[in-house]
Design an enzyme around this catalytic site. Structure first.
Site, PDB file in Angstrom:
ATOM      1  N   ARG A  31       0.838  -1.204   0.000  1.00  0.00           N
ATOM      2  CA  ARG A  31       0.000   0.000   0.000  1.00  0.00           C
ATOM      3  C   ARG A  31       0.869   1.248   0.000  1.00  0.00           C
ATOM      4  O   ARG A  31       0.533   2.254  -0.626  1.00  0.00           O
ATOM      5  CB  ARG A  31      -0.910  -0.022   1.234  1.00  0.00           C
ATOM      6  CG  ARG A  31      -1.839   1.159   1.362  1.00  0.00           C
ATOM      7  CD  ARG A  31      -2.806   0.958   2.523  1.00  0.00           C
ATOM      8  NE  ARG A  31      -2.104   0.613   3.753  1.00  0.00           N
ATOM      9  CZ  ARG A  31      -1.558   1.505   4.583  1.00  0.00           C
ATOM     10  NH1 ARG A  31      -1.620   2.802   4.295  1.00  0.00           N
ATOM     11  NH2 ARG A  31      -0.952   1.117   5.689  1.00  0.00           N
ATOM     12  N   LYS A 176      -6.890 -19.115  18.412  1.00  0.00           N
ATOM     13  CA  LYS A 176      -5.648 -19.233  19.197  1.00  0.00           C
ATOM     14  C   LYS A 176      -5.103 -17.851  19.545  1.00  0.00           C
ATOM     15  O   LYS A 176      -4.397 -17.693  20.553  1.00  0.00           O
ATOM     16  CB  LYS A 176      -4.615 -20.080  18.448  1.00  0.00           C
ATOM     17  CG  LYS A 176      -4.151 -19.544  17.102  1.00  0.00           C
ATOM     18  CD  LYS A 176      -3.011 -18.557  17.205  1.00  0.00           C
ATOM     19  CE  LYS A 176      -2.738 -17.910  15.864  1.00  0.00           C
ATOM     20  NZ  LYS A 176      -1.660 -16.880  15.963  1.00  0.00           N
ATOM     21  N   GLU A 261      -5.119  -9.178  15.975  1.00  0.00           N
ATOM     22  CA  GLU A 261      -6.349  -9.809  15.493  1.00  0.00           C
ATOM     23  C   GLU A 261      -7.149 -10.436  16.632  1.00  0.00           C
ATOM     24  O   GLU A 261      -8.379 -10.468  16.606  1.00  0.00           O
ATOM     25  CB  GLU A 261      -6.009 -10.885  14.454  1.00  0.00           C
ATOM     26  CG  GLU A 261      -5.418 -10.368  13.153  1.00  0.00           C
ATOM     27  CD  GLU A 261      -6.472 -10.019  12.111  1.00  0.00           C
ATOM     28  OE1 GLU A 261      -7.602  -9.657  12.500  1.00  0.00           O
ATOM     29  OE2 GLU A 261      -6.157 -10.115  10.920  1.00  0.00           O
TER      30      GLU A 261
END
Length: 307
Positions: A31, A176, A261
């Site tokens: 990007r 996880k 995340e």
């Protein structure tokens, strides 16, 4: 073989370096190309791009049949909506659940390519870039496409195993991360390795309950994409999720722009009707409704029951 890698963060850069060194014709899309100073990704310092690795900020230069999508889960929907990329096979390298739709990465990529797959398992970008032995899972609902990807993307140091259980592979990688945050908090609080081991075991049980309720196969969770990745990320400060949990316990901060995340996934699980006490506690800890002592008390005061 031509291969596009979309995203020049740590994992995307690591994969691009490994596959370029293995002789593939790799184009890495970034990007912010100007931010790739000194021929390396700032997210993976010390690992220079090899000669022959093409770096571009122009998606029209990415024309390979197979594209590895190495951008955060929360950015995938927006990336797909912008258009400009049309591979035949889009392989997600993200490990998360989209907070807006509740979908996994491959569902988000279905609008981008006729075939989607998930690449996941116990791996750190630096290990892959260095050529250290690594084993991953390639999950694809189409067995023939999965086998083709396995053959194309395996190298002498990167070994891929196939599964058709995309749901299990995706959820193993996403869930996880939540347990890794909790493990980081345990170590940051100085609770010791015995407590971490107990957390990993109970966390794996929580992962399995949730994933199988969503249609995953139990054996997928015991493989690389579940248990394997869980062991790695709960035991190493290389894991951003582990470092985030550690920082929650110590009051430190991670560098600006660090992708965690597991935080989004914990919030998704906390809002679900499934029994996910560890995820619920991680979400409450991250959102400030529990402090680390309250989180510990919350988990240890749950009713005693058979394992």
């Amino acid at each position: 073989m031509k291969l596009d890698v979309i995203g020049a963060g740590a994992f995307g850069a690591g994969l691009a370096i490994a596959y370029a060194r293995a002789g593939l014709d790799v184009t890495l899309w970034a990007r912010d190309v100007a931010g790739l100073r000194g021929g390396e990704s700032p997210r993976l310092p010390g690992h220079a791009f090899p000669d022959g690795l093409h770096v571009t900020g122009d998606l029209s230069a990415c024309t390979a049949d197979v594209a590895l999508i190495a951008i955060p889960t929360q950015s995938i929907a927006g990336f797909v909506a912008k258009g400009g990329l049309a591979p035949r096979v889009a392989v997600s390298c993200a490990k998360g659940i989209d907070r807006s739709s509740g979908h996994g990465p491959t569902a988000l990529l279905a609008a981008l390519a006729p075939c989607t797959a998930q690449l996941t398992g116990p791996s750190f970008a630096a290990d892959i870039a260095r050529g250290l032995p690594t084993a991953l899972t390639i999950a694809c609902a189409d067995a023939a496409e999965g086998a083709a990807l396995q053959n194309a993307l395996s190298t002498p140091t990167l070994r891929l195993y196939t599964t058709q259980d995309v749901i299990g592979a995706e959820l193993g990688g996403a869930l996880k991360n939540v347990i890794a945050i909790a493990a980081g908090a345990v170590i940051g609080k100085g609770l010791g390795d015995s407590a971490r081991a107990a957390l990993i075991a109970r966390g794996f049980a929580e992962m399995t309950r949730y994933a199988t309720a969503k249609g995953a196969l139990p054996e997928t969770l015991t493989g690389l994409s579940g248990l394997g990745d869980l062991i790695l990320t709960c035991g190493s400060a290389q894991s951003r999720n582990f470092r985030f949990g550690h920082a929650l316990a110590t009051g430190d901060r991670l560098p600006e722009g660090t992708t965690v995340e597991g935080l989004h996934t914990a919030r998704q699980l906390a809002a679900s009707p499934e029994d996910t006490p560890i995820a619920d506690t991680v979400a409450a800890l991250a959102d400030g409704t529990l402090d680390i002592d309250g989180a510990l008390s919350h988990l240890l005061s749950r009713p005693l029951k058979p394992e």
